[in-house]
Design a protein around this motif. Structure first.
Motif, PDB file in Angstrom:
ATOM      1  N   ALA A 172      -7.920   5.863   6.872  1.00  0.00           N
ATOM      2  CA  ALA A 172      -8.555   4.584   7.204  1.00  0.00           C
ATOM      3  C   ALA A 172      -8.568   3.611   6.024  1.00  0.00           C
ATOM      4  CB  ALA A 172      -9.994   4.828   7.667  1.00  0.00           C
ATOM      5  N   ALA A 173      -8.325   4.097   4.830  1.00  0.00           N
ATOM      6  CA  ALA A 173      -8.487   3.288   3.620  1.00  0.00           C
ATOM      7  C   ALA A 173      -7.383   2.244   3.459  1.00  0.00           C
ATOM      8  CB  ALA A 173      -8.508   4.189   2.393  1.00  0.00           C
ATOM      9  N   PRO A 174      -7.752   1.054   2.975  1.00  0.00           N
ATOM     10  CA  PRO A 174      -6.730   0.084   2.581  1.00  0.00           C
ATOM     11  C   PRO A 174      -5.914   0.653   1.408  1.00  0.00           C
ATOM     12  CG  PRO A 174      -8.928  -0.918   2.643  1.00  0.00           C
ATOM     13  CD  PRO A 174      -9.110   0.558   2.786  1.00  0.00           C
ATOM     14  N   VAL A 175      -4.769   0.065   1.143  1.00  0.00           N
ATOM     15  CA  VAL A 175      -3.859   0.605   0.129  1.00  0.00           C
ATOM     16  C   VAL A 175      -4.449   0.637  -1.278  1.00  0.00           C
ATOM     17  CG1 VAL A 175      -1.774   0.011   1.396  1.00  0.00           C
ATOM     18  CG2 VAL A 175      -2.729  -1.635  -0.223  1.00  0.00           C
ATOM     19  N   ASP A 176      -5.502  -0.145  -1.524  1.00  0.00           N
ATOM     20  CA  ASP A 176      -6.064  -0.156  -2.871  1.00  0.00           C
ATOM     21  C   ASP A 176      -7.111   0.935  -3.098  1.00  0.00           C
ATOM     22  OD1 ASP A 176      -7.480  -1.664  -1.009  1.00  0.00           O
ATOM     23  OD2 ASP A 176      -8.214  -3.115  -2.460  1.00  0.00           O
ATOM     24  N   TRP A 177      -7.276   1.855  -2.130  1.00  0.00           N
ATOM     25  CA  TRP A 177      -8.202   2.973  -2.286  1.00  0.00           C
ATOM     26  C   TRP A 177      -7.491   4.293  -2.012  1.00  0.00           C
ATOM     27  CZ3 TRP A 177     -12.473   1.943  -4.722  1.00  0.00           C
ATOM     28  CH2 TRP A 177     -13.021   0.669  -4.639  1.00  0.00           C
ATOM     29  N   GLN A 178      -7.944   5.350  -2.669  1.00  0.00           N
ATOM     30  CA  GLN A 178      -7.430   6.696  -2.446  1.00  0.00           C
ATOM     31  C   GLN A 178      -8.605   7.663  -2.369  1.00  0.00           C
ATOM     32  OE1 GLN A 178      -4.772   7.498  -5.732  1.00  0.00           O
ATOM     33  NE2 GLN A 178      -6.174   6.625  -7.218  1.00  0.00           N
ATOM     34  N   ALA A 179      -8.400   8.780  -1.680  1.00  0.00           N
ATOM     35  CA  ALA A 179      -9.467   9.774  -1.508  1.00  0.00           C
ATOM     36  C   ALA A 179      -8.949  11.139  -1.920  1.00  0.00           C
ATOM     37  CB  ALA A 179      -9.933   9.812  -0.055  1.00  0.00           C
TER      38      ALA A 179
END
Length: 194
Positions: free
Chosen positions: A61-68
């Motif tokens: 679900a995250a936009p490209v500027d976030w990572q999990a």
């Protein structure tokens, strides 16, 4: 099982250098809280499964500027004598951070989440949220599964700037729908069921 032998710190408390020198393949989880080494057992497979599945849904679900990622070190306080560095079960952090580098600075973290286990209830419900709030991490999720609560639920929290503490923003059982740290809307059945 043979006894676990860890090196001693260089001084009266553990420094970040002492902590970073520990081997990565320890048979236990370790964290650094106010200069003290905190040791806890490795989680059960169901704990890791819930964390992995939830992290995958968050990352999808995250936009490209976030990572999990799961179980990665976050530097919460770089105090010289009483540093705090622990690994939340799930960390959502800026894609600007190189995933080959550790620890992740707290100011790059948007969300820390803990999957509560019988042996970590106190830490996940009280200690860790306080440490995350003190470090300025905006969002905290606490995942209660059927080992620790009557029903599976994700409790979402957001940092209140006026008090410096987390305030509850929702309880999610079957589906999570949130707008921050970014928009997410997904079912939870597959996260906790076998």
């Amino acid at each position: 099982m043979p006894a676990l032998t860890l090196p001693l710190p260089s001084g009266d408390t553990w420094t970040r250098a002492d902590y970073e020198a520990l081997p990565e393949n320890l048979p236990v989880r370790v964290g650094l809280v106010h200069g003290a080494l905190v040791v806890s057992p490795r989680p059960r497979p169901i704990h890791q499964r819930v964390a992995r599945r939830l992290a995958t849904r968050i990352e999808d679900a995250a936009p490209v500027d976030w990572q999990a990622d799961t179980d990665v070190d976050v530097l919460l306080d770089d105090d010289e004598t009483e540093p705090v560095e622990i690994a939340p079960d799930i960390v959502v952090y800026s894609a600007q951070h190189d995933p080959y580098d550790r620890p992740i600075p707290a100011d790059l973290v948007a969300l820390a989440a803990e999957v509560v286990s019988p042996s970590t209830k106190r830490k996940d419900r009280r200690v860790h949220p306080r440490l995350y709030a003190e470090a300025g991490i905006r969002h905290y999720w606490r995942v209660e599964n059927d080992q620790t609560a009557p029903a599976f639920a994700i409790y979402t929290h957001e940092l209140d700037d006026a008090t410096g503490h987390y305030i509850a923003t929702g309880v999610h059982h079957d589906r999570i729908v949130v707008t921050s740290p970014f928009g997410m809307d997904f079912g939870l059945k597959g996260v906790h069921e076998r």
